[in-house]
Structures are given as structure tokens and as C-alpha cells.
Scaffold this motif. Structure first.
Motif, short mmCIF file in Angstrom:
data_model
loop_
_atom_site.label_atom_id
_atom_site.label_comp_id
_atom_site.label_asym_id
_atom_site.label_seq_id
_atom_site.Cartn_x
_atom_site.Cartn_y
_atom_site.Cartn_z
N ASN A 318 0.56 -1.34 0.52
CA ASN A 318 0.27 -0.08 0.03
C ASN A 318 1.02 1.40 -0.13
N GLY A 319 0.68 1.84 -0.93
CA GLY A 319 1.59 3.20 -1.32
C GLY A 319 1.09 4.35 -0.43
N ASN A 320 0.38 4.13 0.68
CA ASN A 320 0.44 5.34 1.47
C ASN A 320 1.61 5.58 2.14
N TYR A 321 1.90 4.69 3.13
CA TYR A 321 3.17 5.17 3.72
C TYR A 321 4.52 5.64 3.25
N LEU A 322 4.45 5.37 1.72
CA LEU A 322 5.65 6.02 0.61
C LEU A 322 5.61 7.83 0.82
N TRP A 323 4.10 7.58 0.06
CA TRP A 323 3.65 9.97 0.59
C TRP A 323 3.99 9.94 2.07
N ALA A 337 4.76 19.66 7.09
CA ALA A 337 3.50 19.23 6.50
C ALA A 337 2.41 19.39 6.24
N GLY A 338 1.32 19.37 5.42
CA GLY A 338 0.10 19.02 5.27
C GLY A 338 -0.39 18.05 4.43
N PHE A 339 -1.17 17.18 4.24
CA PHE A 339 -1.83 16.57 3.66
C PHE A 339 -2.99 16.03 3.90
N VAL A 340 -4.02 15.41 2.93
CA VAL A 340 -4.78 14.46 3.16
C VAL A 340 -4.24 13.03 2.67
N MET A 341 -5.25 12.31 3.89
CA MET A 341 -4.57 10.70 3.61
C MET A 341 -5.53 9.66 4.02
N SER A 342 -6.10 9.01 3.62
CA SER A 342 -6.81 8.10 3.35
C SER A 342 -7.03 7.87 5.09
N SER A 343 -8.34 7.41 5.22
CA SER A 343 -8.08 7.36 7.07
C SER A 343 -7.71 5.89 7.24
N GLN A 344 -8.10 5.04 6.67
CA GLN A 344 -6.94 3.88 7.10
C GLN A 344 -5.97 3.36 7.73
N SER A 346 -4.18 5.85 9.37
CA SER A 346 -3.77 6.50 10.83
C SER A 346 -3.87 5.25 11.78
N SER A 347 -4.67 4.02 11.04
CA SER A 347 -4.32 2.89 12.37
C SER A 347 -3.95 1.45 11.53
N ALA A 348 -3.53 1.11 10.39
CA ALA A 348 -2.65 0.55 10.05
C ALA A 348 -1.87 -0.47 10.47
N GLY A 349 -2.30 -1.68 10.10
CA GLY A 349 -0.67 -2.17 11.37
C GLY A 349 -0.05 -3.23 10.10
N ASN A 350 1.25 -3.71 10.59
CA ASN A 350 1.81 -4.46 10.46
C ASN A 350 3.00 -4.01 10.14
N ASP A 351 3.82 -3.81 8.77
CA ASP A 351 4.67 -2.73 8.61
C ASP A 351 4.29 -1.69 8.95
N GLU A 352 3.22 -1.62 8.78
CA GLU A 352 3.00 0.39 7.98
C GLU A 352 2.63 1.15 9.48
N LYS A 353 2.36 0.44 10.72
CA LYS A 353 2.40 1.24 12.09
C LYS A 353 3.80 0.62 12.04
N ILE A 354 4.54 0.31 11.98
CA ILE A 354 5.88 0.22 12.39
C ILE A 354 6.58 0.93 12.12
N SER A 657 -1.73 3.84 17.15
CA SER A 657 -2.86 4.34 16.57
C SER A 657 -2.50 6.15 16.42
N LEU A 658 -3.17 7.02 15.23
CA LEU A 658 -3.40 8.19 15.05
C LEU A 658 -4.58 8.39 14.78
N THR A 659 -5.58 8.35 14.87
CA THR A 659 -6.98 8.21 14.61
C THR A 659 -7.51 9.12 15.82
N PRO A 660 -8.18 10.42 15.39
CA PRO A 660 -8.89 11.70 16.37
C PRO A 660 -9.56 10.44 16.98
#
Length: 711
Positions: A318-323, A337-344, A346-354, A657-660
């Protein structure tokens, strides 16, 4: 320009009608239309700059010499050769019977020849138009109202057309356009007012335009404060962006590139842990892309936290964490920085969480804002706005502001699907960020501005109320005439007479109550303005006292709205009752139904304007209440369902998690005082009428097709 929103809608409706009556699709049509808007605006700016140059030369601020194209550039305008001027094109088409599509194409070529940043950018495919369709389109943008339009207004019109084409998915599935509400909120949070500004997925350039608005609102000159850099993979979208910048009098260095693999401006770090070169980074990147070649980027210095996960095909899952990594790495030591991101994300697991954990541990994550679904024109998913600050002060290094704005926003005018923030909602959300940063003075300044707007809105009330009272008094004569005839005419239907006299009595009673309450309200408003109007309201305590002083007046104002509506309804009913009695010739002679109908229509118009002003008189008071009730000490504090400042330890406990919504809790239910039932019903009726008309067109087309098939 008064009523700009309606003007935009009328322009769009007329332009879209031209398309509907041609053989062109939206994809064919949208670039040439944007080109016409650009051409008209370019001449407006050219004419304004010409006048300014003349004034400057006459006053001695500029030497009297030959005028150069650079003189126009300094005044945020393009020098237009004669053949590229809108008025010249229209005159030639009228007098010389010249081919209009050719004239417009030649104009675009002439502008590109004189202004290198627009080379190969402007649309030139005007040969697709029939001359009469193109002429109608150009006349649409050649009205006196358009000729007088300023840069801000033209920018609004251009952005409005971009949004409407985005809704139609006229280009690249509409993903080239980020709603201005989201862009403006990002700009408000990171405050990009200097240096290098980069958007690695720049689309139509909205981030740059909103940055310019922010700088100029603060009294700065964009061209002297910042340099814009952009990357975009789609060549046509780059053209849209450059035109968008030009229509706002701006320039940017935008290159065609796929940001996953390219850093065309060399703004990123040379080594993985080094900072980048950007003061600010802003973007709305594509969400959830899963086709990025991991082998090509595995050693990229812009990925300081490593790859976020690779599948068996050696693609990034998933390219979200590349961005997200790119946005962080492009920043210099003090960058934001400020950017729009999929709500998925902020709490994604596995390597994205790392990756997310490593990012939080840098201390750069600053503000997280949740946005409800429906803000985008072509997708309904919710999203989040992420904000980084690599220069956070020591006291906030392990803190993140969690702001859940999913309960905030209203339907865009004319839409039942797309949401936006009002100006005040935007300012209120920004004020929360100020409090988080300890900028209490800015918060109090906003409340003070609301009081000023509030007092100005109240000052206009007496005139509106008086106008309504006059319109109400105008119906006395026809009702009085019917009343006299009823007393002297025999054989009338007793029930109809009773209905008329009862309504008239009810109207009189309601009117007496209204007169008393309106006088009381006007008197209280005058007292409030006298006591508060000249008060500096500089402290939180002074502002709370002023707000409480208006609370009972706000209740009076809301009550008067109901009375105004009731009076109109009673007057309408009395008119209908009187009409029922005109079956008798004597009454018919005494009662002019058409004239009374006009008076009732006029009464409705004054009712609408009076109710609008009454609502407006309490509107800014509600903004003050919203802020003060949530932040009574003018300091940041947890507000259930809205905001909480969380520590790194709390984030770790919540699985990074970074989900408000995970932190702020649930807000108590509230009544939406801003809900406009009447406007909503009107919009539903308009949409239904449109759907019915579309259904008839489709039915006729189906019938025609069946007949052609011999069915």
C-alpha cells in the motif's frame, strides 16, 4: 460582486447547456472552457495593469519609457499582444466575419510565444466547436459584469468550474481537484508564508492558490515570499495547474514526474536521515496505491523509515506510507507539512504500523484531523488531514493534537451529497490549533472579530423589520374591503365567512404581539450596541460578559423569526379565504385577487429577507458560544467528540494509532441550530424536478430507439 455563488451557478448552467446542445462530451469541452475563462481573465488583468502603469508614470513612480512585458509581470499580469485580447477577438469575429475558432487558437499561440511558462499549456483545439457554439460561449464570458470582475472573483469562477468538471469526472476521474475546504484547512494549520513550497502530487495547483490567498490575507506578496514547486504524473493535469496559477497571477515550477520514482526538483534528502530542502510540503496524493515497484525504491533516501510492506510480487502493499515518508523527508529542519490521507492509514497494522511508530517517535507529528465522508466530488470515503512540524517546541515534542471534525461541515449549496466547511467552521477549527500552540491572543482576536461582525449584522435589523411591517400593512386595504363587503352582502357561505374573519382576527392578534416584540428587540439591540459596541473586549472575561449580555436577545431574535413566518402564513391564508368569497359578485368587485397576490408575493420576499437578517444577527453569536462553551478559559482542553491533546505514551498504548476518534470519545447529541429546513426542502424539490426532467428525456430516447429498431 454581489451574489457570487448564484452568478457562478448561472455561468455554469449556461456553459453546460451549450455543451448539451453540441456533439461534445465533458472530456472534450472542459479544457477549452477553462481556456476561455483564462483568456477573459488575462485581459482583465492586462487592462488593470495598463491603467496602473499609466498612473505610476504620471505620478513619477515609474519613468516614462517604452512599456515592457516585464512591467506587466511585476503587476501580476501577462502582456497580451493585440491578437490575444478578448475584445479584439470578439470585434474581429463580428466585423471581419473571421473564423472564430481560428482567432481563439491564434490568441493562445500568441500568449505562449510571449510567456514561456505557458508554452504548450493553453488549449488550442477550438476547431472542435461549431462557430455559433463557441461564439455563445465567449459572449457568456464577455458580459460587463465579467469585464469588471477582479482577480479573486475570476479565481473563484475558475475553481468553481474545476469543481463542477470534477463532479462530472471530465478528466482523470475528477482526481485532479482537491476541495478548497480541505486545502484551506491544511494551509491554515501549517501557515505556509515563506520559502520553498512543494506539492509532489499537485493536481490542479489548489495548494498553491490557497497558499497565495493566505499570504495576501496576511498582507504579504506571494511572489516575493515563496517559490512553488510541483510534480504531477498527468500531462494534461499539469496544463490545468499552470493555467490555474496563471489565472491567479502566479507562477510555479511544475514538472511531469511519478513521485514514487522521481525527485525532479532535487528537493529531497541525499542521505536517508538528512532533512530535505522544503519549508512546506502540501499534497492530496492518490490513496491506497498497490502497484509501486519495491525494487526501484528500496534504497530511496526519501524513505527514512524503510519500506512499509512488500508483497510476493515485490510490490509495495500500500503506497500510503510511501507518501507519508516522502512528506516528512522533504522537510528541512524547521519545515511543516500538511496532506490529505486515507482514514485507513492512521491505524494500519503490520509494517505500516512500524513506520508510523518511527514517525511518531521523531516528534514531528503535530495535528491530526478527521474529516467525514462526502467532502470529495468523486468519492465519498472519509479521510484525515495529517500535519507535521519538524520544529515543534520542546514542551510539545511528545504531544499530538487529535481533532475529530467529522461532525462539522454542511452540504454545499445546490448539492445533497458534497460537503464543505463554512468560513466560520474553518476559522473555529483553526482557532483550536492556535490554542494547542498557546496562541491565546489569536483565539481572543477571532472572538473579537465575531463580535464586530455580530454588531454590524444587528445594526441592519431595524430597517429589515420596518420593511416587513410596511409590506404587511399593504395587505390591510384589500382585506379591509372584503371585510366591509362581508358585513353588507347576503347569501354568503357562512363557513367561508367564518374562516376569513377568524384568520383576520388571528392575523391582527399576531401582528399586535409582533409589534410589541419587535420594538422590544430593537430597543435591546440599541442598548447592547451602546454598551458593547465601543468596548475593546480584549480579555476573555470581557468577552464572556458581552456574550452573556446577548444571550437573552438571541432568544428574542429566534422568537421573532417564528412570528414573522406566522404573519406571512396568516396573511396568505387570509388572501386564500378572501378568494373563496369572490364567488359572490359583490365581493369579487371589492377584491382584486391579482393585485393582492402581488402584495402577498412582495410580503413573502420581505419575509425571507427579514428572516435571513434575523438569523444572521444571531449567527456570529452562535460562533462565539461554540468557542466559549468548549474553551471557557481560552485554553486548550479535552472536548468529548471533538478534541484532545494526547501524549506519545497514550499513542503507544493505543497501538500507535493516530486516529482522532480513538482518543476524543463521543460528543453529546446537539440540536443543529444552523439547519435550514426551508432551504433543504427547496433543494430537494429542485433535485426532484431535475430527476423528473432527466427521466422524461431518457424515456423519450428509449422510445425513439425502440421505434428505430421497429419494436
Amino acid at each position: 460582486m454581489d451574489n457570487l455563488s448564484q452568478f457562478e451557478a448561472d455561468l455554469w448552467a449556461a456553459a453546460d447547456n451549450l455543451r448539451a446542445n453540441s456533439k461534445l462530451t465533458s472530456s472534450d469541452y472542459f479544457m477549452p472552457v477553462l481556456g476561455i475563462i483564462f483568456l477573459r481573465h488575462a485581459e482583465n488583468r492586462f487592462n488593470a495593469a495598463t491603467q496602473q502603469i499609466a498612473v505610476d508614470q504620471a505620478s513619477g513612480r515609474m519613468p516614462k519609457r517604452q512599456i515592457l512585458p516585464a512591467d506587466y509581470i511585476r503587476r501580476r499580469a501577462l502582456f497580451l499582444p493585440e491578437e490575444a485580447r478578448f475584445d479584439t477577438i470578439m470585434a474581429k469575429a463580428k466585423t471581419d466575419q473571421a473564423d472564430l475558432p481560428t482567432l481563439v487558437t491564434n490568441a493562445m499561440n500568441a500568449i505562449e510565444a510571449d510567456f514561456e511558462p505557458l508554452l504548450n499549456v493553453l488549449p488550442k483545439d477550438y476547431g472542435i466547436f461549431e462557430s455559433d457554439v463557441l461564439e455563445s460561449l465567449m459572449r457568456l464570458f464577455n458580459s460587463e459584469q465579467i469585464k469588471r470582475a477582479t482577480g479573486d472573483i475570476f479565481g473563484r469562477i475558475y475553481e468553481y468550474f474545476l469543481a463542477k468538471f470534477s463532479i462530472q469526472k471530465a478528466h482523470d476521474n475528477g482526481e485532479f481537484f482537491t476541495p478548497s475546504s480541505l486545502v484551506q484547512l491544511i494551509v491554515n494549520v501549517i501557515e505556509p508564508d515563506h520559502g520553498t513550497i512543494f506539492d509532489p502530487a499537485c493536481g490542479s495547483g489548489g495548494m498553491f492558490v490557497q497558499t497565495s490567498h493566505f499570504i495576501e490575507h496576511e498582507g504579504g506578496d506571494t511572489t516575493k515570499k515563496v517559490v512553488f514547486y510541483g510534480q504531477e504524473k498527468n500531462r494534461d493535469t499539469i496544463r490545468i495547474a499552470k493555467m490555474n496559477l496563471a489565472v491567479h497571477g502566479l507562477e510555479g515550477k511544475i514538472k511531469e514526474a511519478i513521485t514514487y520514482y522521481q525527485d525532479e526538483h532535487n528537493l529531497g534528502p541525499m542521505e536517508a536521515l538528512e532533512p530535505g530542502s522544503c519549508d512546506f510540503v502540501m499534497a492530496n496524493p492518490p490513496f491506497n496505491v498497490d502497484l509501486v515497484d519495491a525494487e526501484k525504491i528500496k534504497t530511496d533516501a526519501r524513505l527514512p523509515f524503510g519500506l512499509p510492506g512488500v508483497n510476493k510480487d515485490k510490490r509495495v502493499s500500500n503506497g500510503n506510507y510511501l507518501w507519508i515518508s516522502y512528506f516528512y523527508s522533504y522537510l528541512n529542519e524547521k519545515g511543516r507539512a500538511g496532506f490529505v490521507m486515507s482514514s485507513q492509514a492512521s491505524s494500519a497494522g503490520n509494517d505500516e504500523k512500524i513506520v508510523r511508530q518511527k514517525l511518531v517517535e521523531t516528534g514531528a507529528v503535530d495535528v491530526m484531523i478527521s474529516i467525514k465522508g462526502g467532502f470529495f466530488y468523486t468519492r465519498t470515503v472519509p479521510c484525515e488531514l495529517w500535519h507535521f512540524d519538524r520544529a515543534k517546541p520542546t514542551e510539545r515534542q511528545d504531544q499530538v493534537l487529535m481533532l475529530d471534525a467529522r461532525s462539522i461541515g454542511q452540504l454545499m449549496k445546490g448539492s445533497r451529497k458534497v460537503y464543505e466547511f463554512t468560513s466560520e467552521q474553518m476559522r473555529n477549527l483553526t482557532a483550536i490549533v492556535w490554542l494547542y500552540r498557546g496562541q491565546k491572543d489569536r483565539f481572543l482576536g477571532l472572538v473579537h472579530d465575531y463580535f464586530k461582525s455580530h454588531i454590524a449584522a444587528c445594526a441592519a435589523l431595524p430597517e429589515k423589520i420596518t420593511t416587513f411591517e410596511i409590506a404587511l400593512a399593504d395587505v390591510d386595504a384589500p382585506f379591509g374591503s372584503v371585510g366591509k363587503k362581508v358585513l353588507t352582502t347576503t347569501g354568503l357561505d357562512a363557513e367561508k365567512v367564518q374562516a376569513f374573519t377568524d384568520t383576520l382576527a388571528e392575523l391582527q392578534n399576531a401582528r399586535t404581539a409582533f409589534d410589541t416584540d419587535a420594538k422590544a428587540l430593537i430597543s435591546n439591540l440599541a442598548t447592547f450596541e451602546k454598551e458593547i459596541g465601543n468596548n475593546p473586549l480584549a480579555t476573555n472575561e470581557q468577552q464572556h460578559l458581552a456574550r452573556k449580555a446577548f444571550d437573552p436577545i438571541a432568544a428574542q431574535t429566534k422568537g421573532l423569526i417564528k412570528q414573522v413566518d406566522l404573519l406571512y402564513k396568516l396573511a396568505s391564508r387570509a388572501a386564500a379565504n378572501a378568494a373563496d368569497l369572490t364567488e359572490a359578485e359583490a365581493v369579487a368587485k371589492a377584491y382584486n385577487r391579482r393585485a393582492t397576490g402581488k402584495l402577498i408575493k412582495q410580503l413573502d420576499e420581505t419575509r425571507r429577507k427579514t428572516v435571513e437578517q434575523l438569523k444572521y444577527a444571531t449567527y456570529f453569536h452562535r460562533q462565539i458560544v461554540w468557542l466559549q462553551d468548549r474553551f471557557p478559559q481560552a485554553e486548550i482542553q479535552p472536548v468529548p467528540g471533538l478534541v484532545k491533546v494526547v501524549t506519545r505514551k497514550e499513542i503507544e498504548t493505543a497501538d500507535w494509532s493516530l486516529t482522532p476518534g480513538r482518543y476524543v470519545g463521543v460528543a453529546p447529541s446537539e440540536v443543529d441550530e444552523d439547519f435550514d429546513f426551508e432551504q433543504t426542502i427547496t433543494e430537494i424539490h429542485e433535485e426532484l424536478a431535475g430527476l423528473n426532467a432527466e427521466a422524461l428525456e431518457l424515456a423519450a430516447l428509449i422510445q425513439k430507439n425502440l421505434e428505430e429498431l421497429g419494436v
